[in-house]
Design an enzyme around this catalytic site. Structure first.
Site, PDB file in Angstrom:
ATOM      1  N   ASP A 122       9.154 -44.161   0.647  1.00  0.00           N
ATOM      2  CA  ASP A 122       8.270 -43.306  -0.147  1.00  0.00           C
ATOM      3  C   ASP A 122       7.068 -44.144  -0.545  1.00  0.00           C
ATOM      4  O   ASP A 122       7.187 -45.345  -0.774  1.00  0.00           O
ATOM      5  CB  ASP A 122       8.989 -42.790  -1.401  1.00  0.00           C
ATOM      6  CG  ASP A 122      10.074 -41.781  -1.073  1.00  0.00           C
ATOM      7  OD1 ASP A 122       9.900 -41.015  -0.112  1.00  0.00           O
ATOM      8  OD2 ASP A 122      11.092 -41.752  -1.789  1.00  0.00           O
ATOM      9  N   ASP A 136       8.476 -35.115   2.422  1.00  0.00           N
ATOM     10  CA  ASP A 136       8.759 -34.360   1.199  1.00  0.00           C
ATOM     11  C   ASP A 136       7.752 -33.230   1.016  1.00  0.00           C
ATOM     12  O   ASP A 136       8.114 -32.118   0.632  1.00  0.00           O
ATOM     13  CB  ASP A 136       8.726 -35.267  -0.032  1.00  0.00           C
ATOM     14  CG  ASP A 136       9.851 -36.281  -0.051  1.00  0.00           C
ATOM     15  OD1 ASP A 136      10.970 -35.936   0.355  1.00  0.00           O
ATOM     16  OD2 ASP A 136       9.598 -37.421  -0.487  1.00  0.00           O
TER      17      ASP A 136
END
Length: 169
Positions: A122, A136
């Site tokens: 991330d 995401d």
């Protein structure tokens, strides 16, 4: 025998094309983040947006940390549900795009990254929100589109129903 008309080809072509594009964009941005950003280092871009590479063993937005089996089962179920929805949906373009976005997000975070390295990279950071990535984002947009399509279908079905008349004696 199953017949494939123009709408069917459009639906599946869009789903595969959007999924491949979303997955490629996700993987490219993650590799750039891994190559150029030290783990944990924060790069402020705007007052509300920063870049910070983290490693996530959970799912979207840091949920279910370390729960590999639950994540694997949820991934298989999600793929089956999306494919079934796309198969049944009458609006080929919307179904193909929504299905492709959900597949790109699901495969990007829950299959490719976990098989390759055991965690998800991330790198997008917002204030008061867990770090996230392109997978995401496309997953969230795809699920939102699926929900919108389901609501529209339910409203259309409700509108087609004839009002019940109360002609009882």
């Amino acid at each position: 025998m199953v017949q494939f008309d123009r709408g069917t080809w459009l639906k599946w072509g869009l789903m595969l094309g959007v999924a491949a594009t979303g997955l490629a964009l996700d993987q490219i941005t993650k590799r750039i983040a891994e190559d150029r950003m030290p783990l944990g280092q924060v790069y402020e871009l705007l007052p509300f947006l920063a870049l910070q590479r983290t490693q996530n063993t959970g799912v979207s937005f840091g949920m279910l940390q370390g729960q590999t089996w639950i994540i694997a089962v949820a991934t298989v179920v999600a793929v089956i549900v999306v494919v079934a929805f796309v198969w049944m949906e009458k609006r080929p373009a919307a179904a193909g795009v929504a299905g492709g976005l959900v597949l790109a997000g699901t495969l990007g975070n829950n299959v490719v990254d976990r098989l390759r390295q055991g965690y998800v990279t991330d790198f997008i950071k917002l204030p008061h929100w867990p770090n996230f990535n392109v997978a995401d984002m496309v997953l969230l947009v795809g699920v939102g589109l699926l929900i919108w399509m389901l609501i529209r279908s339910m409203l259309a079905a409700e509108a087609k129903r004839e009002p019940q008349s109360d002609d009882s004696p």
